[in-house]
Design a protein around this motif. Sequence first.
Motif, PDB file in Angstrom:
ATOM      1  N   TYR A 109       0.869  -1.172   0.000  1.00 14.38           N
ATOM      2  CA  TYR A 109       0.000   0.000   0.000  1.00 14.38           C
ATOM      3  C   TYR A 109       0.907   1.223   0.000  1.00 14.38           C
ATOM      4  O   TYR A 109       1.700   1.420   0.926  1.00 14.38           O
ATOM      5  CB  TYR A 109      -0.929  -0.020   1.214  1.00 14.38           C
ATOM      6  CG  TYR A 109      -1.976  -1.099   1.141  1.00 14.38           C
ATOM      7  CD1 TYR A 109      -3.275  -0.808   0.722  1.00 14.38           C
ATOM      8  CD2 TYR A 109      -1.666  -2.420   1.463  1.00 14.38           C
ATOM      9  CE1 TYR A 109      -4.243  -1.806   0.640  1.00 14.38           C
ATOM     10  CE2 TYR A 109      -2.624  -3.431   1.380  1.00 14.38           C
ATOM     11  CZ  TYR A 109      -3.909  -3.110   0.969  1.00 14.38           C
ATOM     12  OH  TYR A 109      -4.864  -4.095   0.883  1.00 14.38           O
ATOM     13  N   SER A 110       0.758   2.028  -1.051  1.00 18.90           N
ATOM     14  CA  SER A 110       1.752   3.062  -1.315  1.00 18.90           C
ATOM     15  C   SER A 110       1.082   4.306  -1.887  1.00 18.90           C
ATOM     16  O   SER A 110      -0.030   4.241  -2.416  1.00 18.90           O
ATOM     17  CB  SER A 110       2.783   2.510  -2.318  1.00 18.90           C
ATOM     18  OG  SER A 110       3.687   3.489  -2.759  1.00 18.90           O
ATOM     19  N   TYR A 111       1.773   5.427  -1.754  1.00 15.41           N
ATOM     20  CA  TYR A 111       1.387   6.651  -2.459  1.00 15.41           C
ATOM     21  C   TYR A 111       2.594   7.082  -3.263  1.00 15.41           C
ATOM     22  O   TYR A 111       3.721   7.098  -2.749  1.00 15.41           O
ATOM     23  CB  TYR A 111       0.971   7.732  -1.468  1.00 15.41           C
ATOM     24  CG  TYR A 111       0.615   9.060  -2.092  1.00 15.41           C
ATOM     25  CD1 TYR A 111      -0.419   9.157  -3.012  1.00 15.41           C
ATOM     26  CD2 TYR A 111       1.303  10.218  -1.764  1.00 15.41           C
ATOM     27  CE1 TYR A 111      -0.767  10.365  -3.588  1.00 15.41           C
ATOM     28  CE2 TYR A 111       0.961  11.443  -2.327  1.00 15.41           C
ATOM     29  CZ  TYR A 111      -0.069  11.515  -3.247  1.00 15.41           C
ATOM     30  OH  TYR A 111      -0.398  12.726  -3.823  1.00 15.41           O
ATOM     31  N   TRP A 112       2.379   7.446  -4.497  1.00 21.92           N
ATOM     32  CA  TRP A 112       3.490   7.646  -5.423  1.00 21.92           C
ATOM     33  C   TRP A 112       4.535   8.638  -4.922  1.00 21.92           C
ATOM     34  O   TRP A 112       5.730   8.437  -5.093  1.00 21.92           O
ATOM     35  CB  TRP A 112       2.966   8.078  -6.799  1.00 21.92           C
ATOM     36  CG  TRP A 112       2.353   9.452  -6.863  1.00 21.92           C
ATOM     37  CD1 TRP A 112       1.110   9.802  -6.423  1.00 21.92           C
ATOM     38  CD2 TRP A 112       2.931  10.641  -7.397  1.00 21.92           C
ATOM     39  NE1 TRP A 112       0.867  11.130  -6.651  1.00 21.92           N
ATOM     40  CE2 TRP A 112       1.971  11.684  -7.254  1.00 21.92           C
ATOM     41  CE3 TRP A 112       4.161  10.944  -7.996  1.00 21.92           C
ATOM     42  CZ2 TRP A 112       2.216  12.991  -7.666  1.00 21.92           C
ATOM     43  CZ3 TRP A 112       4.399  12.248  -8.418  1.00 21.92           C
ATOM     44  CH2 TRP A 112       3.439  13.245  -8.257  1.00 21.92           C
ATOM     45  N   ARG A 113       4.098   9.715  -4.248  1.00 15.69           N
ATOM     46  CA  ARG A 113       5.040  10.768  -3.858  1.00 15.69           C
ATOM     47  C   ARG A 113       5.545  10.613  -2.422  1.00 15.69           C
ATOM     48  O   ARG A 113       6.358  11.400  -1.970  1.00 15.69           O
ATOM     49  CB  ARG A 113       4.388  12.146  -4.037  1.00 15.69           C
ATOM     50  CG  ARG A 113       5.391  13.252  -4.290  1.00 15.69           C
ATOM     51  CD  ARG A 113       4.774  14.501  -4.821  1.00 15.69           C
ATOM     52  NE  ARG A 113       3.870  15.138  -3.864  1.00 15.69           N
ATOM     53  CZ  ARG A 113       3.318  16.329  -4.043  1.00 15.69           C
ATOM     54  NH1 ARG A 113       3.568  17.001  -5.168  1.00 15.69           N
ATOM     55  NH2 ARG A 113       2.505  16.843  -3.148  1.00 15.69           N
ATOM     56  N   SER A 114       5.075   9.599  -1.723  1.00 14.91           N
ATOM     57  CA  SER A 114       5.526   9.345  -0.358  1.00 14.91           C
ATOM     58  C   SER A 114       6.968   8.842  -0.358  1.00 14.91           C
ATOM     59  O   SER A 114       7.275   7.808  -0.953  1.00 14.91           O
ATOM     60  CB  SER A 114       4.616   8.303   0.299  1.00 14.91           C
ATOM     61  OG  SER A 114       5.254   7.691   1.396  1.00 14.91           O
ATOM     62  N   SER A 115       7.859   9.572   0.314  1.00 16.67           N
ATOM     63  CA  SER A 115       9.250   9.130   0.359  1.00 16.67           C
ATOM     64  C   SER A 115       9.397   7.862   1.192  1.00 16.67           C
ATOM     65  O   SER A 115      10.292   7.043   0.942  1.00 16.67           O
ATOM     66  CB  SER A 115      10.155  10.236   0.901  1.00 16.67           C
ATOM     67  OG  SER A 115       9.818  10.589   2.216  1.00 16.67           O
ATOM     68  N   CYS A 116       8.515   7.665   2.173  1.00 15.29           N
ATOM     69  CA  CYS A 116       8.556   6.430   2.965  1.00 15.29           C
ATOM     70  C   CYS A 116       8.217   5.225   2.090  1.00 15.29           C
ATOM     71  O   CYS A 116       8.848   4.168   2.189  1.00 15.29           O
ATOM     72  CB  CYS A 116       7.580   6.526   4.134  1.00 15.29           C
ATOM     73  SG  CYS A 116       7.977   7.827   5.326  1.00 15.29           S
ATOM     74  N   SER A 117       7.210   5.385   1.226  1.00 14.85           N
ATOM     75  CA  SER A 117       6.859   4.314   0.287  1.00 14.85           C
ATOM     76  C   SER A 117       7.976   4.098  -0.731  1.00 14.85           C
ATOM     77  O   SER A 117       8.272   2.955  -1.118  1.00 14.85           O
ATOM     78  CB  SER A 117       5.556   4.657  -0.440  1.00 14.85           C
ATOM     79  OG  SER A 117       4.491   4.805   0.465  1.00 14.85           O
ATOM     80  N   PHE A 118       8.594   5.181  -1.168  1.00 10.73           N
ATOM     81  CA  PHE A 118       9.706   5.140  -2.113  1.00 10.73           C
ATOM     82  C   PHE A 118      10.821   4.246  -1.556  1.00 10.73           C
ATOM     83  O   PHE A 118      11.381   3.390  -2.264  1.00 10.73           O
ATOM     84  CB  PHE A 118      10.178   6.577  -2.332  1.00 10.73           C
ATOM     85  CG  PHE A 118      11.163   6.821  -3.440  1.00 10.73           C
ATOM     86  CD1 PHE A 118      11.778   5.805  -4.137  1.00 10.73           C
ATOM     87  CD2 PHE A 118      11.489   8.132  -3.777  1.00 10.73           C
ATOM     88  CE1 PHE A 118      12.698   6.066  -5.151  1.00 10.73           C
ATOM     89  CE2 PHE A 118      12.399   8.413  -4.777  1.00 10.73           C
ATOM     90  CZ  PHE A 118      13.011   7.376  -5.461  1.00 10.73           C
ATOM     91  N   ARG A 119      11.134   4.412  -0.266  1.00  6.80           N
ATOM     92  CA  ARG A 119      12.185   3.590   0.358  1.00  6.80           C
ATOM     93  C   ARG A 119      11.876   2.102   0.236  1.00  6.80           C
ATOM     94  O   ARG A 119      12.744   1.295  -0.117  1.00  6.80           O
ATOM     95  CB  ARG A 119      12.296   3.912   1.848  1.00  6.80           C
ATOM     96  CG  ARG A 119      12.620   5.308   2.215  1.00  6.80           C
ATOM     97  CD  ARG A 119      12.332   5.526   3.702  1.00  6.80           C
ATOM     98  NE  ARG A 119      12.383   6.933   4.055  1.00  6.80           N
ATOM     99  CZ  ARG A 119      11.871   7.431   5.168  1.00  6.80           C
ATOM    100  NH1 ARG A 119      11.256   6.625   6.031  1.00  6.80           N
ATOM    101  NH2 ARG A 119      11.967   8.724   5.427  1.00  6.80           N
ATOM    102  N   VAL A 120      10.643   1.761   0.546  1.00  6.09           N
ATOM    103  CA  VAL A 120      10.262   0.342   0.532  1.00  6.09           C
ATOM    104  C   VAL A 120      10.287  -0.193  -0.896  1.00  6.09           C
ATOM    105  O   VAL A 120      10.707  -1.338  -1.126  1.00  6.09           O
ATOM    106  CB  VAL A 120       8.887   0.149   1.181  1.00  6.09           C
ATOM    107  CG1 VAL A 120       8.427  -1.301   1.043  1.00  6.09           C
ATOM    108  CG2 VAL A 120       8.939   0.547   2.657  1.00  6.09           C
TER     109      VAL A 120
END
Length: 226
Positions: free
Chosen positions: A20-31
């Motif tokens: 579960y991600s949001y494109w601009r979320s840097s936390c999601s980017f890391r994962v």
Amino acid sequence: MATSQSVVGEEQQDNKLKLYSYWRSSCSFRVRIALNLKGLKYEYKPVNLLKGEQSNPEFLKLNPVGCVPVLVDGPAVIFDSFAIIMYLEDKYPNHPLLPRDINQRAINFQATSIVFSAIQPLHNLGILNYVGEKGGPDAKIPWVQSVIRKGFTALEKLLKEHAGRYATGDEVFLADIFLAPQLHAAYNRFNIQMDEFPILARLHVTYYEIPAFREALPENQPDAAR
């Protein structure tokens, strides 16, 4: 007879990871970077933060904190990017994200901590909305820039004696996974002038050369604004 590698691949396909991600979320980017480095396929589940989808009751069952990312791996549900990445490191040891040397590991943890505790949380969506309410819309960017510059100054000093091709040597490790999204945001969203941060500026360019990093870029996600 199926090889052990093909059996693992079939098992993974039957029990596909969900992110579960949001494109601009840097936390999601890391994962996303960590998953790519480890060669793990996953189903992308977009959560639109601007529309408040992180507050939907169904999502809050996964993460009561109401933020992305969330990783679902069969019965396991993990939220918080650091916890997710450590889970992936333990369960999927291919392409280790931490060095064996304990001193080098400590530098990785220190760099990672600066990003996830002293920089990114101070300019997330909730904080920026609060700054805008108290100081007006024009207060947001100066606030973010001051936070990032302070953190980058610390990182530049920390990495001075340890950086090689990447943040802590000549292999990609945990520090790089956390640095890349923060550098991307600094360049592309917050107009940080990087002349005073030569190590970080060089790393930013180097990260774009790595396919696992490029594939994880915000603009390459299915829910990216076009």
